[in-house]
Design a protein around this motif. Structure first.
Motif, PDB file in Angstrom:
ATOM      1  N   TRP A   1       0.812  -0.951   0.411  1.00 56.98           N
ATOM      2  CA  TRP A   1      -0.012  -0.373  -0.187  1.00 56.98           C
ATOM      3  C   TRP A   1       1.414   0.859  -0.006  1.00 56.98           C
ATOM      4  CZ3 TRP A   1      -4.104   2.137  -1.575  1.00 56.98           C
ATOM      5  CH2 TRP A   1      -4.864   2.708  -0.764  1.00 56.98           C
TER       6      TRP A   1
ATOM      7  N   ALA B   1      -2.887   0.726  -4.133  1.00 55.46           N
ATOM      8  CA  ALA B   1      -2.077  -0.727  -3.591  1.00 55.46           C
ATOM      9  C   ALA B   1      -1.693  -1.577  -5.320  1.00 55.46           C
ATOM     10  CB  ALA B   1      -2.979  -1.394  -3.458  1.00 55.46           C
TER      11      ALA B   1
ATOM     12  N   PHE C   1      -7.036  -2.154   2.342  1.00 54.63           N
ATOM     13  CA  PHE C   1      -6.215  -1.383   2.497  1.00 54.63           C
ATOM     14  C   PHE C   1      -6.900   0.297   1.400  1.00 54.63           C
ATOM     15  CE2 PHE C   1      -2.298  -3.639   2.019  1.00 54.63           C
ATOM     16  CZ  PHE C   1      -1.706  -3.030   3.559  1.00 54.63           C
TER      17      PHE C   1
END
Length: 200
Positions: free
Chosen positions: A64, A71, A102
């Motif tokens: 991330w 991502a 994320f």
């Protein structure tokens, strides 16, 4: 994906194994994100793909970048070569769940939120390591079948007398898989390493 695989023309002869891995993963991701069987709300415009030829244990990873809010899914070339496609597709779905976490929450792990979402997309909570372990830890208590695998000489491998079995709290031994040598103490680790020399 490299520029030449992003809509630019190329001959089939120009394709690499990395191009194939990323292309198949991206196609599968579309079915997970928008498909009828799965519906994982990942923003594909904030998702990047790459491969790793160096990964020796993990079939995939998701990184991330909070500054860019992107991502990146990294897929292992070795795992792709060793797994059949259905198992590798599970790895892709597993990493997509990390990407979703994320994107939605700014962090990701393997806790309840991950578990629940992974179950929905038929992804494993943990992906199988594709390399054989270098060390195996086994409980020495007769009625305990605890076993753990390690790929590196971590402290529990080097000094098993300072640690305990993960199930019953008893002592355990460590086996160097390739040679079959075992030890239960830090001194035993040092002795096995010295005895094996270059074969370690």
């Amino acid at each position: 994906m490299s520029d030449r695989t992003r809509g630019h023309s190329y001959d089939d002869d120009d394709l690499t194994l990395e191009d194939e891995i990323v292309a198949r993963a991206r196609i599968h991701a579309r079915t997970v994100v928008q498909g009828e069987a799965y519906d994982l709300p990942v923003d594909r415009s904030a998702l990047e793909w790459t491969t790793s030829a160096r990964a020796r244990r993990r079939a995939g990873a998701c990184r991330w970048d909070p500054d860019r809010e992107v991502a990146t899914i990294v897929l292992s070339r070795r795992a792709y070569e060793r797994y059949d496609w259905p198992e590798f597709a599970e790895v892709v779905r597993h990493e997509l769940v990390h990407a979703w976490e994320f994107q939605q929450f700014g962090d990701s792990g393997h806790g309840p939120r991950f578990r629940e979402r992974a179950e929905r997309v038929d992804a494993p909570r943990h992906c199988r390591a594709f390399a054989d372990p270098r060390y195996v830890l086994r409980c020495l208590e007769g009625d305990c079948d605890w076993r753990a695998e390690r790929h590196r000489a971590s402290q529990p491998v080097k000094a098993p007398d300072r640690y305990r079995c993960g199930a019953c709290g008893g002592s355990y031994e460590v086996e160097h898989v390739e040679s079959g040598h075992t030890w239960t103490t830090a001194g035993g680790y040092g002795g096995a390493r010295a005895m094996l020399g270059n074969d370690w």
